[in-house]
Write a protein that holds these residues in place. Sequence first.
Motif, short mmCIF file in Angstrom:
data_model
loop_
_atom_site.label_atom_id
_atom_site.label_comp_id
_atom_site.label_asym_id
_atom_site.label_seq_id
_atom_site.Cartn_x
_atom_site.Cartn_y
_atom_site.Cartn_z
N HIS A 131 43.70 -29.60 7.46
CA HIS A 131 43.89 -31.03 7.70
C HIS A 131 42.98 -31.52 8.83
O HIS A 131 42.30 -32.55 8.71
CB HIS A 131 45.36 -31.30 8.03
N ILE A 132 42.96 -30.75 9.94
CA ILE A 132 42.14 -31.16 11.10
C ILE A 132 40.66 -31.13 10.72
O ILE A 132 39.89 -32.03 11.07
CB ILE A 132 42.43 -30.23 12.29
N ALA A 133 40.24 -30.07 10.01
CA ALA A 133 38.84 -29.96 9.63
C ALA A 133 38.43 -31.10 8.72
O ALA A 133 37.32 -31.65 8.84
CB ALA A 133 38.60 -28.62 8.94
N THR A 134 39.28 -31.49 7.78
CA THR A 134 38.97 -32.61 6.90
C THR A 134 38.79 -33.89 7.69
O THR A 134 37.85 -34.67 7.43
CB THR A 134 40.09 -32.78 5.86
N LYS A 135 39.69 -34.12 8.67
CA LYS A 135 39.58 -35.32 9.50
C LYS A 135 38.27 -35.33 10.28
O LYS A 135 37.66 -36.38 10.50
CB LYS A 135 40.76 -35.39 10.49
N LEU A 136 37.83 -34.14 10.74
CA LEU A 136 36.61 -34.04 11.55
C LEU A 136 35.37 -33.80 10.71
O LEU A 136 34.29 -33.58 11.26
CB LEU A 136 36.77 -32.91 12.58
N GLU A 137 35.53 -33.82 9.38
CA GLU A 137 34.41 -33.61 8.45
C GLU A 137 33.75 -32.26 8.69
O GLU A 137 32.53 -32.12 8.76
CB GLU A 137 33.39 -34.74 8.57
N ILE A 138 34.58 -31.20 8.82
CA ILE A 138 34.11 -29.83 9.01
C ILE A 138 34.53 -29.03 7.79
O ILE A 138 35.68 -29.10 7.32
CB ILE A 138 34.72 -29.21 10.29
N ASP A 139 33.57 -28.25 7.24
CA ASP A 139 33.89 -27.40 6.09
C ASP A 139 34.79 -26.26 6.51
O ASP A 139 34.76 -25.80 7.65
CB ASP A 139 32.61 -26.84 5.47
N VAL A 140 35.61 -25.77 5.57
CA VAL A 140 36.53 -24.65 5.84
C VAL A 140 36.28 -23.56 4.79
O VAL A 140 36.11 -23.84 3.60
CB VAL A 140 38.00 -25.11 5.78
N LEU A 141 36.26 -22.30 5.28
CA LEU A 141 36.07 -21.15 4.39
C LEU A 141 37.10 -20.09 4.76
O LEU A 141 37.28 -19.79 5.93
CB LEU A 141 34.66 -20.57 4.53
N ALA A 142 37.78 -19.53 3.76
CA ALA A 142 38.78 -18.48 4.01
C ALA A 142 38.11 -17.12 3.86
O ALA A 142 37.47 -16.84 2.84
CB ALA A 142 39.94 -18.62 3.05
N GLU A 143 38.28 -16.24 4.86
CA GLU A 143 37.67 -14.91 4.85
C GLU A 143 38.67 -13.87 4.35
O GLU A 143 39.88 -14.07 4.41
CB GLU A 143 37.21 -14.51 6.27
N GLY A 144 38.12 -12.74 3.88
CA GLY A 144 38.93 -11.57 3.56
C GLY A 144 39.82 -11.73 2.35
O GLY A 144 40.91 -11.13 2.31
N ILE A 145 39.44 -12.50 1.34
CA ILE A 145 40.25 -12.70 0.14
C ILE A 145 40.07 -11.49 -0.78
O ILE A 145 38.93 -11.18 -1.20
CB ILE A 145 39.85 -13.99 -0.59
N GLU A 146 41.20 -10.81 -1.09
CA GLU A 146 41.12 -9.58 -1.86
C GLU A 146 41.97 -9.62 -3.14
O GLU A 146 41.89 -8.69 -3.96
CB GLU A 146 41.54 -8.40 -1.00
N ASP A 147 42.81 -10.62 -3.36
CA ASP A 147 43.59 -10.68 -4.61
C ASP A 147 43.65 -12.12 -5.09
O ASP A 147 43.53 -13.07 -4.31
CB ASP A 147 45.00 -10.11 -4.42
N GLN A 148 43.87 -12.26 -6.40
CA GLN A 148 43.81 -13.56 -7.05
C GLN A 148 44.95 -14.47 -6.61
O GLN A 148 44.80 -15.68 -6.52
CB GLN A 148 43.85 -13.36 -8.57
N THR A 149 46.10 -13.87 -6.29
CA THR A 149 47.25 -14.68 -5.87
C THR A 149 46.96 -15.45 -4.59
O THR A 149 47.23 -16.65 -4.48
CB THR A 149 48.50 -13.78 -5.69
N ALA A 150 46.41 -14.73 -3.63
CA ALA A 150 46.07 -15.38 -2.36
C ALA A 150 45.01 -16.44 -2.57
O ALA A 150 45.05 -17.52 -1.97
CB ALA A 150 45.59 -14.34 -1.35
N SER A 151 44.03 -16.16 -3.44
CA SER A 151 42.97 -17.14 -3.71
C SER A 151 43.55 -18.42 -4.30
O SER A 151 43.20 -19.53 -3.87
CB SER A 151 41.94 -16.52 -4.66
#
Length: 773
Positions: free
Chosen positions: A711-731
Amino acid sequence: MKNSIGEKLRVLLFVLILPVLGLSLIGLNVINQRLSQMRASEVGLRLVEKVWRANAALIFENDQAQPPLTLWGEGQAPEALSQNSIKSIYTQLGKFNKSTASREARLAALNKVIQIIAREMGLTVPPDGFEAEYASVLFDRLPEVAYRLAVLESLTHRLSQKPEVNFNDQLAFIVNAGQFKAAADATSRASKYPIGAGLGAIEQAVEEAGGAFRRSSNRFQSAAVKTVKSIEKFREGSKIEAAQLLEIKAEFDRNIDRYWQGVFSALSQTLEATANEWRRSYWLVVTVFLVAVVVTLTIVGFLRRSILEQADDLRNALLELDRQNEELEQLNRDAEYRADHDPLTGLANRRALQRELERRLGDPKNASSAITAMHIDLDLFKEINDTLGHAAGDHVLQHVARVLTDLTVQSDLVARVGGDEYLIIRTGDALSEDAERLADAIIAELSKPILFQEELCQFGASIGVAKAKIDVEHLDCEKLLTDADIALYRAKELGRGRYAFFSDALREDVTNTKALSDDLSSAIRDGSIVPVYQPQIDVATNEVIGLEVFARWIHPERGTLSPATFLPIAERLGVVPKIDTLILERAVSDARSWVQRGFTVPKISVNLSIQTLKENGFLNRLGELRPYPCNLSIEVVEDFCSALCRDQLAYFLDQLDELGVGVEIGDFGAGYSSFQSIYEVRPKQLKISKVLTDNVTTSETHAEIIRAIQHIATKLEIDVLAEGIEDQTASAFLENLGCTGQQGYLFSKPLGFDDLIIWMNGPDALQRNMRLG
């Protein structure tokens, strides 16, 4: 000849001069006391005269208004008056200055003021040149006469307003006239003796004043006789007219003020003359004293020179001999000390350590004991030398020496064996417990910052401990020191501010690490450290949106090694900036190759250490790589902000912006100042830490944190990336939270240059519609 003169001078000094000095001091003290008394008497006389003038004005000017009487200004009361007397005088002056008070009450108040001043300022004691009766007349009888006269005058004035004097009026007059006559008679008796005795003009003035007094007293007697006759007429039944009463009173008015002026003048002259005599005596005694002092100093100086001259030859000879012996002994001591001690800290050096260690190992008394060697190396000492200078480094080394000396016992040997290295040798039985307690104490004490020229020096210590049973025949001191050095190496590996004990397993481990250290330098030279790339995916479109660059070491014997294996070694060797620069250059070069093959790479992100970013030539080298084949970003961790001061950080970010290089914050959410880093760095992308994404499907707290970051990143126009994704459920869960940018082994492991091209063209990629943009 000199001895004879010296003896005579000693006799003169002790028999004559010193007694004269003593008597002079006593005389000065006495004269000062007398002058102080006379000064007080003079001040008191002036005050009495001032009060009498007010008294006389009240008596002789009848009921005319009088101005308020003040004797001194605020805070200027005479020193001779006590605080109680000053308060009493102020009280009586208040009564006198009260306009509604009766004339008799005001006169009574002034009489009390005269008596207080006379008593406190030495006027009741006859001053030099006056008889005892003078004080009685001046400060006791005359105020009483004045008071009675005023009462009689007041009564007479009142009777004069009546056309006829009745019996009660006559009775009141007779009673007051009788009281006045008694006071006047007492005054006359007190004045029958001369008031003073002196010489010349003083005697004449005093005699004139006395004559005036006696003449006034005769007039008092004459008036009193008339008063008695009036009383006799009363007894005969005759009436007294008011005019007769006024005529009786007028006899006193004409002479009493003249008498007082004569008395004051005579007393003032006498006091002044006497004071002058005492002052002349004072300066005479001072002159005698100063002459005696000068003579004493002259004699003492002569005697001192005589004694010194007689002792000079012998003393000089003895001093020269002592000096030569002391110099020789000091040279020997200095040579021995310098040979065995460190000149900066005063601790034993390696030579002394080696000799003492061999002595202890060879001593049969220690055959059943054990020995411990503690090798201490300072953390961050190089940074202090580089930033604050060698003077600050020397200050730190001396401080460490003091701390080690204070924490050890007398039987311990403390030595400085290198630039920032120290050794402690201890013998005893309970070595493990002792070594642990001592190591903890040393680390705790050396972790406290110290000041040098108002600059804070923060450092620490790492300690390697080796212990062994003393075997006179087989224990080698060099091996003991080497074991302590190996333990220190392990303590450094574990992190700053730690200690480690030596073991055989540790020796093998350290040997392997040492071999890797030797191979790492060769790997940097021959290019065995290469970049690998992990794709970053937009799961909403299945597009590759970037590549993160990692380093791998292709070891000829051990295979592919990750940074977790070789970066700690690189940090100790100080070659991390070289590795980072190598990876950055190779990544830019690979991106150019992809472009030449027809691929458009959206962005590459390169992990760089803080040491590399702080290198002086880093920004220049970054500029030399332009033009970049694609968008280039530098990934930093959260504590990057705290590694630079505010001005340095602002300058660094401005330079990156001019070069067109973006900044990403990696491992976001794992530190303690995440949101502060957003404000200071102004990143283009936040990479949410694997710590948060691992449990996002099972932890509501982690999910809420990720939702807040998104939410904060969207307000500040900053891209967000999630690291360490290893299973489809979490993705899928993260996608539902709005976090579509993802990276992890679910999509691909880090791939080399060729493997990445194969992965992009492979069937799995086509199935997922993954493509380079």
